[in-house]
Structure formats: structure tokens, C-alpha cells
Design an enzyme around this catalytic site. Structure first.
Site, PDB file in Angstrom:
ATOM      1  N   TYR A  56      -4.661   0.866   4.851  1.00  0.00           N
ATOM      2  CA  TYR A  56      -3.878   1.321   3.702  1.00  0.00           C
ATOM      3  C   TYR A  56      -4.712   2.188   2.758  1.00  0.00           C
ATOM      4  O   TYR A  56      -4.352   3.353   2.526  1.00  0.00           O
ATOM      5  CB  TYR A  56      -3.244   0.145   2.953  1.00  0.00           C
ATOM      6  CG  TYR A  56      -2.541   0.566   1.687  1.00  0.00           C
ATOM      7  CD1 TYR A  56      -3.101   0.316   0.428  1.00  0.00           C
ATOM      8  CD2 TYR A  56      -1.332   1.245   1.745  1.00  0.00           C
ATOM      9  CE1 TYR A  56      -2.476   0.737  -0.728  1.00  0.00           C
ATOM     10  CE2 TYR A  56      -0.694   1.677   0.582  1.00  0.00           C
ATOM     11  CZ  TYR A  56      -1.282   1.425  -0.644  1.00  0.00           C
ATOM     12  OH  TYR A  56      -0.654   1.849  -1.797  1.00  0.00           O
ATOM     13  N   LYS A  62      -4.255   6.277   2.014  1.00  0.00           N
ATOM     14  CA  LYS A  62      -3.972   6.822   0.669  1.00  0.00           C
ATOM     15  C   LYS A  62      -5.057   7.817   0.273  1.00  0.00           C
ATOM     16  O   LYS A  62      -4.783   8.852  -0.329  1.00  0.00           O
ATOM     17  CB  LYS A  62      -3.873   5.688  -0.356  1.00  0.00           C
ATOM     18  CG  LYS A  62      -2.714   4.737  -0.170  1.00  0.00           C
ATOM     19  CD  LYS A  62      -1.346   5.449  -0.200  1.00  0.00           C
ATOM     20  CE  LYS A  62      -0.947   5.915  -1.572  1.00  0.00           C
ATOM     21  NZ  LYS A  62       0.424   6.490  -1.590  1.00  0.00           N
TER      22      LYS A  62
END
Ligand SMILES: NC(=O)c1ccc[n+]([C@@H]2O[C@H](COP(=O)([O-])OP(=O)(O)OC[C@H]3O[C@@H](n4cnc5c(N)ncnc54)[C@H](O)[C@@H]3O)[C@@H](O)[C@H]2O)c1
Ligand SMILES: CC(C)CCC[C@@H](C)[C@H]1CC[C@H]2[C@@H]3[C@H](O)C=C4C[C@@H](O)CC[C@]4(C)[C@H]3CC[C@]12C
Length: 410
Positions: free
Chosen positions: A200, A204
Site C-alpha cells: 500500500y 501510494k
């Protein structure tokens, strides 16, 4: 800031010293009012309504607040396109106002669907993403949505001539890093070794870098693309599913939650309404202040107090009848790590049969157990941002939401 991950996002995300681009241009304080009020001061008449906005992920926790905030605070809005994999039924109620609300069921991983949604838009607010730190999705899927999806949005802006792109990034682009280094009252320029391994934050960081690097690219028609990225810390407020999960967990445990993290480990949190407001304000100011704001990152912040994740949640769950039992002496950190590791092992073993994705895993425990607090006013200096909702208002609204959705209103 530098983040290189493997092509698939599976690779180790190796960082360098994480520093946002140095601030350019004049930093000035008092000359900004609430620029949003300038737009809001316009007569709300047909001739002022000429802008087309697209919000990707517009039916998500943050996305819905951005959609509603645009309808309230952008009087130049002619059409609001809400693009999401899963459209919410509440969109229907928005179609009775003066703004044309266009619901588009689509997938950001499909370039042609994104291009069709972007074509003709003046501004894109890209919030769509897989917010998964619980192992629900594969690293490949997280990369596909968060990185490839963002690439598709950028390319659609370039191909169709949309000039303004606001990206919802995350504090996790910075940290906490895999070494557990605290980030204490840091800002956009604070040096920090941003090294990630989890899919994750890696995704990002890669997506944010793509957005910032796209600033200045020529779009169809010959003008330049202007981009910026907003980095919310842990968002809370109406619609926050994790808050709901904690509440349900407390109800199952007889109205008690058991402290796992020392109160001394502080986190910055930010109210969803203020995050939505910052997105709207950035979108309104990006054209006039392209030289200053283009290619910049801004932490999302407000007056929410610095507290441990659990203590902060209790600001809302306490008034809803839960209490936090201090069991740290009973549950030492090594035992928590063991439980978290067992959860990860169970998840892996059960995956062929069912999805087991508890809140506690090695990654969430590490993040929860590392101080990450932000202290900055860059958004105010660059585009006059001030929180729209006070801490008291944010707290009251969130409590009312928990009470309403769980039927625990007194
Ligand atoms: N929640 C937080 O604390 C937090 C903090 C910092 C940053 N963010 C960022 O804010 C953004 C929104 O997060 P959220 O908390 O509202 O999450 P959310 O899951 O509630 O919303 C994400 C939305 O994106 C949509 N979406 C997912 N995959 C899609 C796809 N392939 N195509 C189109 N739409 C897709 C989902 O359907 C959902 O409506 C994310 O980019 C996230 O990384 C969230
Ligand atoms: C001891 C454990 C049970 C505590 C579990 C708390 C855990 C689920 C919380 C703690 C910190 C939370 C993250 C933090 O607020 C910031 C972000 C960045 C944002 O982009 C997405 C959400 C995320 C990862 C929060 C998820 C929930 C976390 C890990």
C-alpha cells in the site's frame, strides 16, 4: 521524494531522504482570504456555472465528502462527474439540484473508461484507490489500482486536454518507515528516510511521484498540466469503516476495548470534512497559483489533537458507551507481535478457503506503534487553507454518526 519499487509494486520500495520539492515562490500569509469565498461570492447564476469536475472514487469515504463539498462550495460547477467502481444509491438525491451530477460506473485500471470520463473535464480530483493494509487484496491488485490507475488518469488528462489534477496521496508516502522511525511534528520539508515494503505505501508513493512528475506536461491543446498531491494523515469522520469496526469489536467485548498501544505514541488525525475542503480549495486555486502550487505536496491537517490511535478513537467511542481497558501490562508488545504474526499466518493458510483480514497484523501494529505527527501550515501559506470544521465540530459530527449508524443514540 524518491521511492522506487519493483515494477509490479511487489518489490521492496527503497527510498531516499524524503523531502518534498523545495517550496518555490513567495510565502505570504495575510493576503489570502478563504479563496473559496471568492468563488462562493459569485452570483449563483447560470452564466457562472461553466466548470466540469470529475471525482474518481467519488463514492468512497473521502470521495463522498468531496462530492458533497463541491456541490456546496463551488458555485461555478456546471457538471459533477462521480466515477467509481461501486456507485452509491445516495447519488440519486444529488440529481435534483442546479448542478448536473453524472454517475459513472467505471474502473480506473481501464484506460479507455478513464479517458471517457475525463474528456471535457476542467478539473480531476483523483481519490480512487485500494486502501488495503489488511491483506484483503493482492500486491498486484493494489499496484494495478493505485499506480496503473493513476497513470491512466494522468494520461487521460494529457490526451483530452484537462489541465488540473489533484491527487489524494497519503501520509504513508512518508512514513512510518520499515525501521519504525518516529516522525514527530514534521512538515513537508522534514528530512525522513521513507523506506517502505508494504504494497500500500509503496503504491501510494509511486503514484504520488507520477503525479508530481506530470506537472508541466503539455496536454492536448498545448497548455500545461498542473498537478498537486494532498497527504492526509489518518482520516476520521462520518463513514469511517475502521471506526465502525472498532465499535463493533467493543460491543462484542462487553463494551470494552483493550489498550494495545502506549498512550505516548501519538498520531495525527484529520477530519474528513476538512480533507474534502482542502481538496476543493486546491482545485479552486490551482489555476491562479499554478507556479506556486504546481508539483507540490501538502499534508492535510486541522485542529484534531495528537493522541495515540486508540485514545483518539475513544474520543468518539467513549460517548457511545465503550471504555478502554489498559491491559498493556497483561499484553506486552512481544505478545502482540506474536498475535499479529499468527494472524498473518492464519490469513495465508485460510486464503484458499476464506478471507481472514483482522485489524491486527504486523504492519498495522507497527504503524499504530510508531509516532507520526504533522505540524505544518504550508497549505495556508500557499493557498489560504484554514480548517472549515473545528475540532469540537468534527468530534460532535463523528460521535453523532457513530450513534446514528449503530443505533446507540441516547
Ligand atoms: N482513509 C484514510 O485514512 C486515508 C488517509 C490518507 C489517504 N487516503 C487516501 O484517500 C483515498 C480515498 O480513501 P478512502 O479512505 O475514502 O477509501 P475508500 O475505500 O472508502 O474509497 C475509495 C473509493 O475508490 C473506489 N475504487 C477502488 N478501486 C477502484 C477502481 N479500480 N476504479 C474506480 N474506483 C475504485 C472504491 O469503490 C471507493 O469508493 C485513497 O486514495 C486513500 O489512499 C485515505
Ligand atoms: C494494535 C492494533 C489492533 C491497532 C490497529 C490500528 C490500525 C488498524 C490503525 C493504526 C494506524 C492506522 C493507519 C493510519 O491512520 C494511516 C493510514 C494511511 C491511510 O492512507 C490509509 C489508512 C491507514 C493505513 C490507517 C489504517 C489503520 C491503522 C493501521
Amino acid at each position: 521524494m524518491g521511492q522506487e519499487g519493483g515494477a509490479s509494486g511487489r518489490g521492496r520500495c527503497v527510498g531516499r531522504l524524503a523531502q518534498a520539492p523545495r517550496e518555490e515562490g513567495p510565502s505570504s500569509g495575510g493576503q489570502f482570504g478563504h479563496p473559496g469565498t471568492v468563488a462562493a461570492g459569485m452570483a449563483d447564476s447560470a452564466e457562472t456555472r461553466k466548470l466540469v469536475y470529475l471525482v474518481t472514487g467519488g463514492c468512497g469515504f473521502l470521495g463522498e465528502h468531496v462530492v458533497r463539498m463541491l456541490l456546496q462550495r463551488e458555485p461555478r460547477l456546471y457538471e459533477l462527474r462521480v466515477f467509481d467502481l461501486h456507485l452509491g444509491p445516495w447519488l440519486e438525491e444529488l440529481k435534483t439540484g442546479p448542478v448536473q451530477v453524472t454517475a459513472i460506473q467505471g474502473d480506473v485500471t481501464q484506460a479507455h473508461e478513464v479517458a471517457a470520463a475525463v474528456a471535457g473535464a476542467h478539473v480531476v480530483i483523483h481519490t480512487a484507490g485500494l486502501v488495503d493494509v489488511f491483506g484483503r487484496a493482492s500486491p498486484e491488485t493494489i499496484y494495478e489500482v493505485n499506480v496503473q490507475g493513476t497513470k491512466n488518469v494522468i494520461e487521460a488528462c494529457v490526451q483530452t486536454g484537462t489541465r488540473f489534477l489533484v491527487y489524494t496521496s497519503s501520509m504513508e508516502v512518508v512514513g512510518p518507515n520499515i525501521k519504525g522511525h518516529p516522525f514527530y511534528r514534521g512538515n513537508e520539508d522534514t528530512p525522513y528516510e521513507a523506506i517502505h515494503r508494504h504494497p500500500y505505501p509503496c503504491s501510494k508513493a509511486q503514484a504520488e511521484r507520477l503525479v508530481l512528475e506530470a506537472n508541466g506536461r503539455k496536454v492536448h491543446g498545448g497548455l500545461s498540466l498542473v498537478t498537486c498531491a494532498l497527504r492526509p494523515t489518518g482520516i476520521y469522520g462520518e463513514g469511517h469503516q475502521i471506526m465502525r469496526d472498532f465499535y463493533h469489536q467493543g460491543l462484542r467485548l462487553g463494551g470494552r476495548l483493550f489498550r494495545a498501544i502506549p498512550a505516548s505514541v501519538e498520531h495525527s488525525r484529520v477530519y474528513v470534512g476538512n480533507v474534502a475542503w482542502m481538496h476543493v480549495l486546491v482545485a479552486q486555486e490551482l489555476e491562479q497559483r499554478a507556479a506556486l502550487m504546481g508539483g507540490q505536496v501538502y499534508f492535510c491537517y486541522d485542529e484534531s489533537p495528537y493522541k495515540s490511535y486508540e485514545d483518539f478513537n475513544m474520543e468518539f467511542l467513549g460517548p457511545c458507551g465503550l471504555r478502554l481497558v489498559d491491559t498493556r501490562l497483561l499484553v506486552p508488545y512481544w505478545l502482540l507481535m506474536l498475535l499479529a504474526t499468527l494472524n498473518a499466518l492464519l490469513q495465508w493458510l485460510l486464503r484458499p478457503l476464506l478471507l481472514y483480514a483482522p485489524l491486527l497484523n504486523p504492519y498495522t501494529l507497527a504503524v499504530a506503534n510508531t509516532t507520526f505527527t504533522v505540524s505544518t501550515n504550508k497549505a495556508q501559506r500557499h493557498f489560504g487553507y484554514k480548517p472549515l470544521f473545528s475540532w469540537e465540530d468534527s468530534r460532535t459530527r463523528t460521535i453523532r454518526w457513530v450513534q446514528a449508524v449503530e443505533g446507540s443514540a441516547p
